[in-house]
Write an enzyme that holds these catalytic residues in place. Structure first.
Site, PDB file in Angstrom:
ATOM      1  N   CYS A 277     -10.129  24.805  21.478  1.00 20.59           N
ATOM      2  CA  CYS A 277     -10.629  23.827  20.503  1.00 20.59           C
ATOM      3  C   CYS A 277      -9.658  22.674  20.285  1.00 20.59           C
ATOM      4  CB  CYS A 277     -10.966  24.513  19.185  1.00 20.59           C
ATOM      5  SG  CYS A 277      -9.545  25.151  18.279  1.00 20.59           S
ATOM      6  N   HIS A 328      -9.459  26.779  13.620  1.00 24.79           N
ATOM      7  CA  HIS A 328     -10.445  26.108  14.473  1.00 24.79           C
ATOM      8  C   HIS A 328     -10.539  24.641  14.087  1.00 24.79           C
ATOM      9  CE1 HIS A 328     -13.678  26.040  17.378  1.00 24.79           C
ATOM     10  NE2 HIS A 328     -14.497  25.483  16.516  1.00 24.79           N
ATOM     11  N   HIS A 340     -17.398  20.872  19.678  1.00 24.98           N
ATOM     12  CA  HIS A 340     -16.186  21.692  19.717  1.00 24.98           C
ATOM     13  C   HIS A 340     -16.183  22.597  20.949  1.00 24.98           C
ATOM     14  CE1 HIS A 340     -18.191  25.390  17.610  1.00 24.98           C
ATOM     15  NE2 HIS A 340     -19.093  24.664  18.226  1.00 24.98           N
TER      16      HIS A 340
END
Length: 364
Positions: A277, A328, A340
């Site tokens: 990510c 994240h 993402h």
């Protein structure tokens, strides 16, 4: 640094419940065992009494502005779906049908809508995607008409009706007219599961992003999938008709990010050959704006001004996790979606904000 954000999706073939009007008895017929990845399996026919009619509005039941996160294999059927929906007079359900295809088959099976059993055929009997789409749309149209006759205007009831069968729509009509997760679970546990032998409420583990977000990481054995409406909903964007204006610099950032849709997730990866990510976000900001935001989630959270998610605009970064231990990061696209790199085994994709709420946003 990045921890796995999503659990892997497990889509189970679920029993179908069909309604025949005018019957006054309950008859249950099990024709098959559950098989993988669909909703119209092991036909369970429930014949119930006819209910009184209500409002017969022709307005669309639910409105969606488009899709997010569809695979290329599903997208290839868009024109075919448009043509069939037009034939049945319901072109406004294009996004819904494509989202169902994504859940049922990801566009990888000939019976793309897993609709053969709703036509009284064996599982995966359709060998031509057009046949599957025609039958799936025909079945959806019947459910739409049935819902309108009973004053049900909630799209969630339609989506669950594709999994549970038309009888669920009547169940909703008799219980307030609006689908909820709680009603779907009750129907699964108390009606579908017992009719297939599970009279004691036995559950089985069912862990994925949707079930975890719902706080119910299970389904009932032989009880269909009471999360189905939300599984489909993750591929839909609400049609607000009010998308935010995006300036040219931000649009360039978004365009750069979208050109990497489909890049595989690689833990610690930092290039388009594969990334996690933070590697993805770092690459996009560097390529689009020439800004080095680092490739570590925790330090990325420090490079701009922290703002509430409610104030986020397209081009902002979204974060999950507490300050100093963020797990994240994603790029907000505006209009309720973000892009993402989710987790190992997955690819760079677009996801609706409504199902996976971040903790805060950062603006450069």
């Amino acid at each position: 640094m990045h921890h796995s954000f999503y659990a892997s999706m497990q889509l189970l073939q679920q029993p179908q419940v069909l309604v025949k009007k005018g019957w006054k008895v309950l008859a249950v017929l099990l024709l098959g065992l559950m098989v993988v990845a669909g909703s119209l399996g092991g036909v369970l026919s429930i014949f119930i009494g006819e209910s009184e009619s209500s409002t017969d509005s022709q307005a669309p039941i639910g409105f969606y502005g488009g899709n997010v996160g569809l695979s290329p294999e599903t997208e290839q059927y868009r024109s075919m779906v448009q043509e069939v929906l037009t034939q049945y007079g319901i072109p406004e359900y294009e996004s819904v049908i494509l989202a169902i295809i994504q859940v049922e088959s990801k566009g990888l099976l000939a019976d793309v809508m897993q609709s053969s059993e709703s036509a009284g055929l064996a599982p995966n009997a359709f060998t031509n995607p057009l046949q599957s789409i025609e039958q799936g749309v025909k079945y959806m149209k019947a459910n739409i008409d049935y819902a309108r006759e009973r004053g049900v205007t909630d799209v969630g009831a339609l989506l669950m009706g594709y999994n549970f069968g038309t009888a669920y729509i009547q169940y909703i009509a008799r219980n307030g007219g609006v689908h909820t997760l709680e009603l779907a679970e009750q129907y699964s546990k108390n009606i579908v599961a017992p009719s297939l032998g599970n009279t004691t409420g036995i559950t089985m583990p069912y862990r994925n992003a949707i079930s975890e977000a719902n706080g119910k990481p299970y389904i009932y054995y032989n009880g269909g999938n009471f999360h189905y409406a939300d599984l489909v909903g993750q591929y839909l964007v609400a049609g607000t008709g009010n998308q935010e204006a995006i300036n040219g610099d931000v649009q360039h950032l978004l365009d750069v990010s979208k050109q990497y849709l489909g890049v595989p997730y690689v833990w610690g990866g930092k290039t388009p050959n594969g990334w996690d990510c933070s590697g993805f976000v770092g690459w996009v900001y560097k390529e689009a704006w020439g800004i080095d935001v680092s490739t570590w989630t925790v330090t990325q959270a420090l490079v701009g001004d922290r703002i509430p998610v409610s104030e986020a605009k397209a081009g902002d970064m979204l974060f999950w996790g507490p300050t100093g231990a963020e797990t994240h990061v994603a790029i907000y696209l505006g209009d309720g979606t973000f892009i993402h790199a989710p987790q190992p085994g997955d690819v760079t994709k677009i996801t609706p904000l409504q199902y996976f709420q971040p903790d805060f946003a950062v603006r450069m």
